[in-house]
Motif scaffolding. Sequence first.
Motif, PDB file in Angstrom:
ATOM      1  N   PHE A 254      52.270 -45.164  14.614  1.00 37.10           N
ATOM      2  CA  PHE A 254      53.308 -44.278  15.242  1.00 37.10           C
ATOM      3  C   PHE A 254      53.598 -44.722  16.661  1.00 37.10           C
ATOM      4  N   GLU A 255      54.796 -44.618  17.040  1.00 39.74           N
ATOM      5  CA  GLU A 255      55.079 -44.858  18.519  1.00 39.74           C
ATOM      6  C   GLU A 255      54.531 -43.838  19.291  1.00 39.74           C
ATOM      7  N   HIS A 256      54.315 -44.141  20.503  1.00 35.45           N
ATOM      8  CA  HIS A 256      53.464 -43.284  21.409  1.00 35.45           C
ATOM      9  C   HIS A 256      53.954 -42.053  21.302  1.00 35.45           C
ATOM     10  N   SER A 257      55.209 -41.759  21.914  1.00 32.48           N
ATOM     11  CA  SER A 257      55.948 -40.485  22.232  1.00 32.48           C
ATOM     12  C   SER A 257      56.249 -39.701  20.864  1.00 32.48           C
ATOM     13  N   LEU A 258      56.317 -40.510  19.869  1.00 36.48           N
ATOM     14  CA  LEU A 258      56.532 -39.959  18.458  1.00 36.48           C
ATOM     15  C   LEU A 258      55.114 -39.182  17.931  1.00 36.48           C
ATOM     16  N   ARG A 259      54.089 -40.072  18.009  1.00 40.90           N
ATOM     17  CA  ARG A 259      52.709 -39.171  17.846  1.00 40.90           C
ATOM     18  C   ARG A 259      52.533 -38.078  18.341  1.00 40.90           C
ATOM     19  N   TYR A 260      52.883 -37.977  19.789  1.00 42.17           N
ATOM     20  CA  TYR A 260      52.547 -36.673  20.570  1.00 42.17           C
ATOM     21  C   TYR A 260      53.517 -35.657  19.629  1.00 42.17           C
ATOM     22  N   ARG A 261      54.923 -36.069  19.475  1.00 39.49           N
ATOM     23  CA  ARG A 261      55.642 -34.923  19.028  1.00 39.49           C
ATOM     24  C   ARG A 261      55.165 -34.429  17.619  1.00 39.49           C
ATOM     25  N   ARG A 262      54.742 -35.377  16.915  1.00 42.80           N
ATOM     26  CA  ARG A 262      54.036 -35.052  15.571  1.00 42.80           C
ATOM     27  C   ARG A 262      52.946 -34.286  15.586  1.00 42.80           C
ATOM     28  N   ALA A 263      51.980 -34.543  16.793  1.00 47.36           N
ATOM     29  CA  ALA A 263      50.750 -33.965  16.915  1.00 47.36           C
ATOM     30  C   ALA A 263      51.090 -32.262  17.352  1.00 47.36           C
ATOM     31  N   ARG A 264      52.107 -32.081  18.108  1.00 49.24           N
ATOM     32  CA  ARG A 264      52.597 -30.673  18.503  1.00 49.24           C
ATOM     33  C   ARG A 264      52.720 -30.058  17.306  1.00 49.24           C
ATOM     34  N   GLU A 265      53.703 -30.402  16.271  1.00 48.38           N
ATOM     35  CA  GLU A 265      53.871 -29.723  15.018  1.00 48.38           C
ATOM     36  C   GLU A 265      52.887 -29.754  14.143  1.00 48.38           C
ATOM     37  N   PHE A 266      51.773 -30.704  14.066  1.00 49.31           N
ATOM     38  CA  PHE A 266      50.771 -30.648  13.355  1.00 49.31           C
ATOM     39  C   PHE A 266      49.735 -29.377  13.881  1.00 49.31           C
ATOM     40  N   VAL A 267      49.398 -29.217  15.109  1.00 47.96           N
ATOM     41  CA  VAL A 267      48.667 -28.316  15.547  1.00 47.96           C
ATOM     42  C   VAL A 267      49.164 -27.037  15.398  1.00 47.96           C
ATOM     43  N   ASP A 268      50.399 -26.810  15.419  1.00 42.34           N
ATOM     44  CA  ASP A 268      51.263 -25.467  15.198  1.00 42.34           C
ATOM     45  C   ASP A 268      50.948 -25.076  13.871  1.00 42.34           C
ATOM     46  N   VAL A 269      51.285 -26.133  12.754  1.00 49.20           N
ATOM     47  CA  VAL A 269      50.962 -25.905  11.334  1.00 49.20           C
ATOM     48  C   VAL A 269      49.542 -25.295  11.086  1.00 49.20           C
ATOM     49  N   VAL A 270      48.772 -26.096  11.586  1.00 46.10           N
ATOM     50  CA  VAL A 270      47.125 -25.890  11.451  1.00 46.10           C
ATOM     51  C   VAL A 270      46.657 -24.559  11.968  1.00 46.10           C
ATOM     52  N   GLN A 271      47.286 -24.003  13.142  1.00 47.48           N
ATOM     53  CA  GLN A 271      46.931 -22.813  13.770  1.00 47.48           C
ATOM     54  C   GLN A 271      47.568 -21.751  12.839  1.00 47.48           C
ATOM     55  N   GLY A 272      48.509 -22.100  12.451  1.00 43.07           N
ATOM     56  CA  GLY A 272      49.361 -20.946  11.502  1.00 43.07           C
ATOM     57  C   GLY A 272      48.610 -20.664  10.131  1.00 43.07           C
ATOM     58  N   LEU A 273      47.926 -22.013   9.755  1.00 37.56           N
ATOM     59  CA  LEU A 273      47.258 -21.797   8.110  1.00 37.56           C
ATOM     60  C   LEU A 273      45.959 -21.010   8.685  1.00 37.56           C
ATOM     61  N   TRP A 274      45.481 -21.280   9.864  1.00 40.21           N
ATOM     62  CA  TRP A 274      44.260 -20.237  10.144  1.00 40.21           C
ATOM     63  C   TRP A 274      44.549 -19.075  10.173  1.00 40.21           C
TER      64      TRP A 274
END
Length: 449
Positions: free
Chosen positions: A145-165
């Motif tokens: 994944f391109e650098h800025s894309l993977r950070y954008r993806r990571a933000r959503e990833f963490v949001d989802v994980v915290q929502g599931l918790w």
Amino acid sequence: MSAQQGRQLKLGAILEGVATDHSTWRDPALPGDASIDINWYIENARLAEASKFDFVFIVDSPFITPDTAPHFLNRLEPLTLLSALAVSTSKIGLVGTLTTSYWEPYNVARQFGSLDLISRGRAGWNVVTTGLEGAARNYSREDHFEHSLRYRRAREFVDVVQGLWDSYEDDAFPRDKVSGVFLDKSKQHALNHKGEFFSVAGPLALSRSAQGQPVLFQAGVSEEGRNFGAHIAEATFAGAESFEESREYYADLKARAAALGRDPDLIKVLPGLAPIIADTDEEAKAIEEARRGAFDLEKLLVQLGRLFNYHDFRQYPLDEPFPDVSGLTLNSYKGHAERVIRIAREEKLTLRAAAHRFGLWRTEFVGSPKTIADSIEHWFTGHAADGFILRVARPQDFALFREKVVPLLQQRGLFRKDYDHSTLRGHLGLPVPENRWTRAARLNLAAAE
């Protein structure tokens, strides 16, 4: 009392097994299979706990080459390892690295949520996006994944994980055997997330722990990495070569967090620490020189190349200026790579000098126990660090730190003499996050009154 007025030094321990350099593994006192020996990890986690460390820390990355450093070549998977440590310790925090680029949020939420329950609230997730481009080919992708894309993806990833918790409110399970009510269904919540990268319905089949949610660690130093840390991090594993560099990072990260409406005191900045300790400063400096002299230059070039996705620096003349590698994609450890390029240019370093400068753990922490304690106090009181994450590999180095330096820090009132809490959040002085559904109900009730 504000969080800053009540500051206490935080200490973590990176359990490195046979080490992330190319020479430490040869220490006669270090078992050659330490990185895959669960008893080595248990022993060192217990030693760290006996010295009242806040947490142990497990690094990880999903790509290796034949030239990779010894610990990376053959090591245990972090969540499996930390689950074993959870039942072998009782107080110390347990922090593991896991990438957002090659996993799914539901799996990560379940794994770290399980570790948090097994350990009764001691889990922490070091959120990374994966620096090495070669990892893509281990996960059915041709390109990283391109650098800025993977950070954008990571933000959503963490949001989802915290929502599931937060799938269950804290009182969701009455477990009333008389009435036959196991679950209060009104306290179970589906996430129903649909975003740019992920679609996750939920709920997660797991309740919250004593600390609410695992603590989020992060280690990015690029512009995108710092912004990501300012948004999500509760602690950062900061890489810094000097007091001035660390103080700049400290101030910058906390300013970014404050601009987002976060309390900057609730992000703990924790640089890596690899001290060289002896009875006197002169003896410690002699040890440092001997260790540096023992390093194989070719292996230092490999370590340097790792920052550039294992670019082969062995092809360039050693005593000419550091080569122009600005044409590389820098899509690996972008912030670290850019830093190397900048410093090499500013200081007119040769490739040989750059290999010695960046291919080794650098440290300002060389000297007697008092000198080390003085340096730690200087960084802490000078707002260059909220604490440190100590490299643990050589048994003697770890013993000297525990037995000689930690007591000095305790005598000065900088570090605890015993645990006041049983959770990682408690150790770090972080609040338990309120369940989002409980908070929404509370706010709705208040608005209706």
